[in-house]
Design a protein around this motif. Structure first.
Motif: not given
Length: 446
Positions: A29, A33, A71-72, A75-76, A78-79, A178, A182
């Protein structure tokens, strides 16, 4: 034009970092970021700001569109990098590059054309190529030895990602990339989890035929751009996850239902019974009539995982499609005749009244159910052609009648036509499955 192309290129390059997620691991991520932070705090004006600014960004003096996209992606990432993470890296890469390269493909085409269809085609082509490259890049890091065998599935998932991205993009604002990414990531994740058995001939046939039919539906005005994308995606899923018989069954509804909407359209418009948007069906209409069938074909592809006989999914698919066909033909043909009666009371009402039927429309609906049943009987796994076909016809007629009853009783300001159509197709699928189970229990060859 050059600024638009540069902007799309930056989005595509940012999305391409998703390919490195397996190598970066827990730090996957971080690049996204960093890009978001740089854009938010470091780019407030100047050429870079003007290049990356999306609609609304200039008024707010912040690159909210690009920041939300980065940012999206973070997040993905990181997931996907969490221990025992359910989101596969290839789903993340496919979604990110389908959106990033899709935007780039559209921008390239925009320099040569302004019509919506070539722009959408450019988005889908760019998104598909990007999603293929993203998945290949991930597989080379995580299991490249089986890459050749995985290619048909890779192409299928890439096409699904690109079509889904183009569809979502047509329904949201340009700065909502974004949201698109997702949603596409979770859609691709679902298909990865199903592990469909995909072959080269089916993928090639599906892409070629569904693309050609999508163009025809848009060109003759039977579908809007979102409706066309929804239909192409639905047909692709049917042929790849089900087979040619499933595809033929579904496409018969799309083709005949669309042509029926355009049949004597001016006359129906004068009578107040014509399909809105000049007969061009949108996403809501297509999904209202096809959502149940699509769930059934995905369930069929996941038969080994869900432990339900594949034939039941076949009956659900055929029953829902027969209902959609019967209801569409009964409305489009029946609306041309005088003397409609309300299905609940049989009293005469004005043409266009919700729940009104004519005997001509009912016959047309029956003919539509018979056509779908014939295609399903010989192209889908529903057992004995006569018994299975009869069950599908029954389901189509019952579903058509349920649609009329719901139209008379509940359709109005709170419950729209699309919700009624969905409930009707659900009832048709339920009837088909229930009768099939009963016939099996009685030893009848369903």
């Amino acid at each position: 034009m050059k600024r638009r192309l540069r902007r799309a290129s930056v989005f595509a390059v940012t999305a391409a970092v998703a390919v490195l997620a397996p190598a970066l691991g827990d730090a996957a991520a971080v690049p996204f970021l960093a890009a978001a932070g740089l854009a938010f705090f470091g780019v407030r004006d100047g050429e870079w700001f003007e290049t990356l600014a999306l609609p609304g960004d200039r008024e707010e003096e912040r690159l909210y569109g690009f920041v939300a996209f980065a940012l999206a992606a973070a997040g993905l990432a990181l997931f996907a990098s969490l221990p025992r993470a359910p989101l596969p890296y290839e789903a993340f890469a496919a979604a990110a590059l389908a959106v990033g390269c899709g935007r780039l493909g559209r921008a390239v085409v925009a320099g040569r054309a302004t019509d919506e269809f070539p722009l959408v085609a450019g988005y889908v082509a760019g998104g598909t190529l990007g999603a293929v490259a993203g998945q290949v890049g991930v597989l080379l890091q995580t299991g490249g030895s089986g890459l050749v065998d995985a290619l048909p599935g890779v192409v299928f998932l890439a096409a699904v990602a690109a079509l889904a991205a183009a569809l979502v993009r047509s329904l949201v604002f340009d700065r909502d990339a974004h949201i698109t990414m997702v949603l596409v990531a979770f859609a691709v994740w679902g298909f990865v989890a199903v592990e469909p058995s995909v072959t080269v001939p089916l993928v090639a046939f599906g892409l070629a035929v569904t693309g050609a039919l999508g163009y025809v539906s848009f060109a003759i005005g039977t579908a809007s751009v979102p409706g066309m994308l929804t239909g192409v995606l639905s047909a692709l899923l049917a042929v790849v996850l089900g087979g040619v018989g499933w595809f033929a069954t579904l496409i018969s509804f799309y083709a005949i239902g669309g042509l029926a909407s355009k049949y004597r359209f001016d006359e129906k418009a004068n009578r107040g019974v014509a399909q809105e948007n000049e007969g061009a069906r949108g996403t809501g209409n297509v999904l209202a009539n096809s959502a149940v069938a699509l769930v059934a074909v995905v369930g069929y592809a996941a038969t080994a995982r869900v432990g339900v006989p594949g034939a039941l999914f076949g009956f659900a698919f055929a029953g829902a499609t027969a209902t959609a066909m019967a209801d569409t033909l009964s409305s489009e043909i029946g609306g041309l005749y005088d003397g409609p009666r309300l299905v609940t009371t049989l009293r005469r009402v004005e043409p266009g009244t919700d729940g009104a039927v004519t005997w001509q429309g009912e016959l047309a609906g029956l003919a539509g159910a018979l056509l779908v049943a014939g295609l399903a009987a010989f192209g889908m796994p529903i057992g004995d052609p006569v018994v299975g076909g009869g069950i599908v016809v029954l389901a189509g007629v019952v579903g058509m009648t349920v649609d009329s009853i719901l139209g008379a009783l509940i359709e109005g300001e709170r419950i729209g036509n699309q919700a009624v159509n969905f409930l009707a197709t659900l009832s048709g699928a339920t009837v088909a499955v229930s009768v099939a189970v009963a016939a099996t229990a009685l030893g009848v060859g369903a």
